[in-house]
Design a protein around this motif. Structure first.
Motif, short mmCIF file in Angstrom:
data_model
loop_
_atom_site.label_atom_id
_atom_site.label_comp_id
_atom_site.label_asym_id
_atom_site.label_seq_id
_atom_site.Cartn_x
_atom_site.Cartn_y
_atom_site.Cartn_z
N HIS A 68 0.84 -1.20 0.00
CA HIS A 68 0.00 0.00 0.00
C HIS A 68 0.88 1.25 0.00
N ASP A 69 1.95 1.23 0.79
CA ASP A 69 2.87 2.38 0.79
C ASP A 69 3.54 2.54 -0.58
N TRP A 70 3.93 1.42 -1.19
CA TRP A 70 4.55 1.45 -2.52
C TRP A 70 3.57 2.03 -3.53
N LEU A 71 2.30 1.66 -3.42
CA LEU A 71 1.30 2.14 -4.36
C LEU A 71 1.12 3.65 -4.24
N ARG A 72 1.02 4.16 -3.01
CA ARG A 72 0.86 5.61 -2.83
C ARG A 72 2.05 6.35 -3.39
N ALA A 73 3.25 5.83 -3.15
CA ALA A 73 4.45 6.49 -3.67
C ALA A 73 4.50 6.44 -5.20
N THR A 74 4.07 5.32 -5.77
CA THR A 74 4.10 5.15 -7.22
C THR A 74 3.11 6.07 -7.92
N LEU A 75 1.96 6.26 -7.30
CA LEU A 75 0.90 7.03 -7.95
C LEU A 75 0.88 8.50 -7.58
N GLY A 76 1.84 8.95 -6.79
CA GLY A 76 1.86 10.38 -6.52
C GLY A 76 2.53 10.78 -5.22
N GLY A 77 2.70 9.84 -4.31
CA GLY A 77 3.43 10.13 -3.10
C GLY A 77 2.64 10.81 -2.00
N GLY A 78 1.37 11.12 -2.23
CA GLY A 78 0.56 11.77 -1.20
C GLY A 78 0.02 10.76 -0.20
N PRO A 79 -0.72 11.25 0.81
CA PRO A 79 -1.26 10.34 1.83
C PRO A 79 -2.38 9.45 1.29
N GLY A 80 -3.04 9.88 0.23
CA GLY A 80 -4.12 9.10 -0.34
C GLY A 80 -3.84 8.72 -1.78
N LEU A 81 -4.83 8.08 -2.40
CA LEU A 81 -4.69 7.67 -3.80
C LEU A 81 -5.44 8.65 -4.70
N PRO A 82 -5.03 8.76 -5.95
CA PRO A 82 -5.73 9.66 -6.88
C PRO A 82 -7.20 9.25 -7.03
N GLY A 83 -8.02 10.20 -7.43
CA GLY A 83 -9.43 9.92 -7.62
C GLY A 83 -9.68 8.81 -8.62
N GLY A 84 -10.67 7.99 -8.34
CA GLY A 84 -11.01 6.89 -9.23
C GLY A 84 -10.19 5.63 -9.00
N ILE A 85 -9.27 5.64 -8.03
CA ILE A 85 -8.43 4.48 -7.75
C ILE A 85 -8.68 4.03 -6.31
N ARG A 86 -8.94 2.75 -6.15
CA ARG A 86 -9.21 2.18 -4.83
C ARG A 86 -8.25 1.02 -4.57
N TYR A 87 -7.82 0.88 -3.33
CA TYR A 87 -6.91 -0.20 -2.95
C TYR A 87 -7.67 -1.24 -2.14
N GLU A 88 -7.44 -2.51 -2.44
CA GLU A 88 -8.07 -3.61 -1.71
C GLU A 88 -6.98 -4.59 -1.27
N ALA A 89 -6.91 -4.84 0.06
CA ALA A 89 -6.04 -5.89 0.58
C ALA A 89 -6.87 -7.15 0.75
N LEU A 90 -6.44 -8.24 0.13
CA LEU A 90 -7.23 -9.46 0.09
C LEU A 90 -6.57 -10.57 0.91
N GLU A 91 -7.39 -11.49 1.39
CA GLU A 91 -6.88 -12.66 2.11
C GLU A 91 -7.25 -13.92 1.34
N GLY A 92 -6.50 -14.99 1.63
CA GLY A 92 -6.70 -16.25 0.94
C GLY A 92 -5.57 -16.52 -0.03
N SER A 93 -5.69 -17.61 -0.78
CA SER A 93 -4.69 -17.89 -1.81
C SER A 93 -4.84 -16.88 -2.94
N VAL A 94 -3.76 -16.66 -3.67
CA VAL A 94 -3.81 -15.67 -4.75
C VAL A 94 -4.87 -16.02 -5.80
#
Length: 313
Positions: A68-94
């Motif tokens: 999640h930290d890598w994603l924020r840094a990759t997409l702009g470095g701010g505390p949140g994500l750009p509009g229209g982009i959502r992050y989901e952390a999933l459990e279980g097998s890939v």
């Protein structure tokens, strides 16, 4: 599914970065949202399960999520994500976690190898499993060593290439190819294979012919099986030419297996589209067809593997 998001699976690796860039551009083309999904590693899932089972209120509610930290840094470095982009952390097998979230996706995008893959592997085990089971089209973006003619996001300005068996490829595969060509303003090149081989001199390194429908008269020097395949293509493509009148279509017939020609075409294509299962396999089969398998392993650009989403009957 017109408003369904593009979902991209990431793990913080270079391979998933290429998939992320391709998926973000794809979401913009379709004017839809982007969901970035990460299947948590085993240790994070075990921690969450232990905390829940022990009701340990003193333990931190969340473990660190470097992706999640890598994603924020990759997409702009701010505390949140750009509009229209959502992050989901999933459990279980890939494969299972992505299969479940894929039920709400326009398409699911992955890199060809994950962080844990061996460099020598052409296609990672997770990518292979997801393409075989996901309920939506899966696009596999190859790693940099296999890419040719693409920019940093894995995109190309080339045509959309469709692998077609005129009698057996499900309609969903054709719809996907024509839709992708329409949003890009490009051509669909349709490649089919015929069973009767021409003379050996014509097989070795012979470029496939692209013939317009008006060129399929009875006269000519073409191989009869090739011409019959092109006629079968033309009949199958008629409703899609009518449905997508602004999408130019090129037709090609090749001897033997189409996989090699599709791999060659992938070097300059924006996307290669193939069907997932042979229609005689059951819906729960875990293997993909031989053409899709070969193209996934060797293509130089993104490949969309499309399952049967609707009953064509």
């Amino acid at each position: 599914m017109s408003n369904a998001p593009v979902i991209v699976a990431v793990d913080g690796s270079e391979h998933s970065l290429r998939a992320l860039e391709w998926a973000r551009a794809e979401a913009e083309l379709h004017r839809t949202g982007l969901v970035v999904a990460h299947v948590l590693p085993d240790h994070a899932q075990l921690y969450a399960g232990r905390r829940a089972s022990l009701h340990d209120r003193g333990a931190p509610e969340e473990t660190a999520d470097p992706v999640h930290d890598w994603l924020r840094a990759t997409l702009g470095g701010g505390p949140g994500l750009p509009g229209g982009i959502r992050y989901e952390a999933l459990e279980g097998s890939v494969p299972e976690a992505l299969r479940v979230i894929g039920a709400e996706a326009r398409m699911l995008v992955m890199g060809s190898r994950g962080r844990g893959g061996f460099k020598a592997l052409l296609l990672g085990s997770s990518s292979r499993a997801v393409t075989a089971t996901a309920p939506c089209p899966v696009v596999v973006v190859p790693h940099a060593d296999r890419s040719a003619g693409t920019d940093a996001s894995g995109e190309s300005a080339g045509r959309v290439v469709l692998g077609l068996h005129a009698a057996e490829t499900p309609d969903d595969v054709l719809v996907h190819a024509f839709t992708e060509a329409a949003v890009r303003g490009t051509t669909v090149q349709v490649v089919s294979a015929y069973a009767v081989p021409p003379a050996p001199a014509l097989v070795v390194d012979a470029p496939f012919a692209v013939i317009p429908p008006e060129g399929l008269a009875d006269e000519g020097d073409g191989v009869p099986a090739e011409r019959e395949m092109l006629r079968a293509q033309t009949r199958r493509l008629e409703p899609y030419r009518a449905r997508y009148p602004d999408v130019p279509v090129e037709q090609a017939a090749v001897p033997g297996d189409a996989a090699g020609r599709l791999v060659m075409a992938s070097a300059s294509a924006a996307l290669v589209v193939v069907g997932r299962h042979h229609p005689r396999r059951t819906a729960m089969a875990l293997q993909i067809g031989s053409v899709a398998h070969a193209v996934l392993h060797h293509a130089h650009g993104p490949v969309a593997v499309v399952p049967t989403l609707h009953d064509d009957d």
